[in-house]
Design a protein around this motif. Structure first.
Motif, short mmCIF file in Angstrom:
data_model
loop_
_atom_site.label_atom_id
_atom_site.label_comp_id
_atom_site.label_asym_id
_atom_site.label_seq_id
_atom_site.Cartn_x
_atom_site.Cartn_y
_atom_site.Cartn_z
N ALA A 1 0.82 -1.22 0.00
CA ALA A 1 0.00 0.00 0.00
C ALA A 1 0.85 1.27 0.00
CB ALA A 1 -0.94 0.00 1.20
N ALA A 2 1.99 1.22 0.68
CA ALA A 2 2.85 2.42 0.73
C ALA A 2 3.28 2.79 -0.69
CB ALA A 2 4.06 2.16 1.62
N PHE B 1 -3.09 7.76 8.84
CA PHE B 1 -1.82 7.02 8.83
C PHE B 1 -0.67 8.03 8.72
CE2 PHE B 1 1.18 4.34 6.09
CZ PHE B 1 1.67 3.60 7.15
N ASN C 1 -9.10 6.29 4.38
CA ASN C 1 -8.58 4.99 4.81
C ASN C 1 -9.63 4.33 5.69
OD1 ASN C 1 -6.39 4.15 7.52
ND2 ASN C 1 -6.82 2.87 5.75
N ASN D 1 -6.76 3.04 10.22
CA ASN D 1 -5.64 3.01 11.15
C ASN D 1 -5.42 4.45 11.54
OD1 ASN D 1 -3.19 2.89 12.44
ND2 ASN D 1 -1.99 2.32 10.63
N ASP E 1 -7.19 4.11 0.60
CA ASP E 1 -6.05 3.32 1.09
C ASP E 1 -6.65 2.12 1.82
OD1 ASP E 1 -3.63 2.47 2.08
OD2 ASP E 1 -3.55 3.96 3.69
N TYR F 1 -6.69 -2.73 4.99
CA TYR F 1 -7.49 -3.45 5.99
C TYR F 1 -8.87 -3.84 5.47
CZ TYR F 1 -3.83 -1.45 8.88
OH TYR F 1 -2.61 -1.10 9.39
N SER G 1 -3.40 -3.60 -0.68
CA SER G 1 -2.20 -4.35 -0.25
C SER G 1 -2.62 -5.67 0.36
CB SER G 1 -1.48 -3.50 0.79
OG SER G 1 -0.60 -4.30 1.53
N SER H 1 -0.68 -7.00 2.63
CA SER H 1 0.13 -7.04 3.86
C SER H 1 -0.64 -7.55 5.07
CB SER H 1 0.67 -5.65 4.19
OG SER H 1 1.56 -5.20 3.19
N LYS H 2 -1.88 -7.09 5.21
CA LYS H 2 -2.63 -7.42 6.43
C LYS H 2 -3.61 -8.56 6.17
CE LYS H 2 -0.73 -3.46 7.70
NZ LYS H 2 0.16 -3.08 8.75
N ARG I 1 5.93 -7.37 0.47
CA ARG I 1 5.74 -6.16 -0.32
C ARG I 1 4.95 -6.42 -1.60
NH1 ARG I 1 5.01 -3.80 2.73
NH2 ARG I 1 5.43 -1.76 1.86
#
Ligand code: PLP
Length: 401
Positions: free
Chosen positions: A111-112, A136, A180, A184, A218, A221, A246, A248-249, A257
């Motif tokens: 996501a970054a 964030f 988002n 977060n 974003d 989550y 992403s 990631s979570k 990544r």
């Protein structure tokens, strides 16, 4: 260390100061070495504690065993493997009833990277990006690195969006908005009604200022929601929208990544914006996201790690903290509690919490004073062991009052 003209000033400043989260995370490591890991309650970082689903391991073994190594470890297209992008596009189309094609998908390193590429693709120097507190912490870094200016809208008391203030803040220089949800650090999930209202405001203001105002969501989550919560799919609401996703979570793969950008095909300028995204990825050196994990996620779309563990953690922690007298809004998603500090200065409160080995993150860098973030993506057992410390911390403040 001091800045001198041998290197870039902004980069030097960013690199020589850690984010507040990283600062506490590093402190946790040092403290654990000193007094034992089991005695430190590290709630600082959003690193998923639930392992990736078993299927991730199986698929990885299968891909590694059955793919020509030259292909497996070779470059993909700059924007990502076509078949992978096709699978993602049809997953989005069928799951969210939102039309999507491979030509709208750009594979990224999480996501970054999705955010930095999208912002670089859209922003000209001095243009404004609006976001909503709490946000964030890296948004400011990402926006400013692309030459933009971040404007922040403070939240309502329940962390819902202040859309009146939002409408007042948009001006002829507004280029994009970042939301988002699940959020977060607050855990808020924005309803379809909120998204509809926000989209209406954006349409009205785009017309007023005769310019495209892009909405960036974003979404690391997206799948981490509890109960019957639904996260509206933004391209169904607003045409000038870009999804930054992403794995990631959702799949517990933050170290690998991998993520993507989805540009709404309903956007009038979608081809131009996609080209600009390809250009931004190129300029930032973010071409060809990790190929092994591109292939992996294409076989795991729709799967998640065991989210019920986060739901259990949320309930245990939320109920206990409410019992001890802490104030906080019950999160509907993500894996954070955003709790009112027991004194005005959240940084001081976090220092006091350290006496009980509770490592919490002050909310100031998320754009909210007087709050702390507790990341409950830790073991349930650690949460249970930490409860007496939260209780003692509350008692210390009660006796002080
Ligand atoms: N956006 C938000 C809201 C996050 O919480 C994070 C990570 O914690 C990111 C973006 C970055 O995610 P990734 O690790 O996929 O780059």
């Amino acid at each position: 260390m001091e800045y001198n003209k041998n290197f870039n000033e902004v980069s030097f400043k960013l690199g020589s100061t850690r984010s507040v989260i990283r600062e506490i995370f590093e402190y946790a490591k040092i403290r654990s070495e000193k007094i034992g890991k089991e005695n430190v309650f590290d709630f600082s970082i959003g690193n998923p504690s639930v392992p990736a689903p078993e299927n991730v391991k199986k698929k990885l073994i299968d891909i590694i065993s059955n793919t020509d190594p030259v292909v497996l470890h070779g470059y993909s297209s700059a924007q990502g493997d076509l078949q992978v992008r096709q699978k993602i596009a049809s997953y989005i189309t069928s799951t969210y009833n939102a039309e999507m094609t491979a030509d709208n998908i750009y594979m990224t390193c999480g996501a970054a990277a999705s955010l930095t590429i999208s912002l670089r693709a859209l922003l000209n120097s001095g243009e404004e990006v609006i976001t909503f507190a709490p946000y964030f912490t890296e948004y400011k870094v990402f926006v400013e690195a692309s030459g933009g200016v971040l404007k922040i809208i403070p939240p309502n008391d329940d962390f819902s969006l202040d859309l009146k203030k939002f409408a007042e803040t948009i001006n002829e220089n507004t280029k994009a908005v970042i939301i988002n949800s699940p959020n977060n650090p607050s855990g808020a999930v924005y309803s379809a009604k909120t998204i509809e209202e926000l989209s209406n405001i954006l349409r009205e203001k785009s017309e007023l200022y005769d310019r495209h105002i892009f909405l960036i969501t974003d979404e690391p989550y997206r799948e981490l929601v509890y109960g019957n919560e639904e996260v509206p799919y933004i391209t169904n609401y607003y045409d000038d929208s870009i999804v930054c996703y992403s794995f990631s979570k959702s799949l517990s793969l933050p170290g690998e990544r991998i993520g993507y950008i989805a540009v709404s095909p309903k956007m009038k300028l979608n081809k131009e914006v996609y080209a600009s995204i390809c250009g931004a990825g190129r300029a930032l050196g973010y071409v060809c996201a990790p190929v092994l994990f591109q292939r992996l996620i294409a076989g795991c779309l729709g799967e998640t790690s065991d989210i019920s563990i986060y739901a259990k953690n949320r309930d245990i922690l939320y109920n206990a903290l409410k019992n001890y007298g802490y104030e906080c809004v019950k999160p509907s998603g993500a894996f954070y509690l955003f709790v009112k500090a027991l004194e005005d200065d959240a940084k001081k409160f976090c220092e006091t919490a350290k006496k009980y080995e509770l490592l919490l993150v002050p909310g100031d860098d998320f754009g909210c004073h007087g709050y702390v973030r507790i990341a409950y993506c830790v073991s349930t057992e650690m949460i249970e062991r930490s409860l007496p410390s939260f209780k003692k911390l509350a008692e210390e403040y009660r006796t002080k009052a």
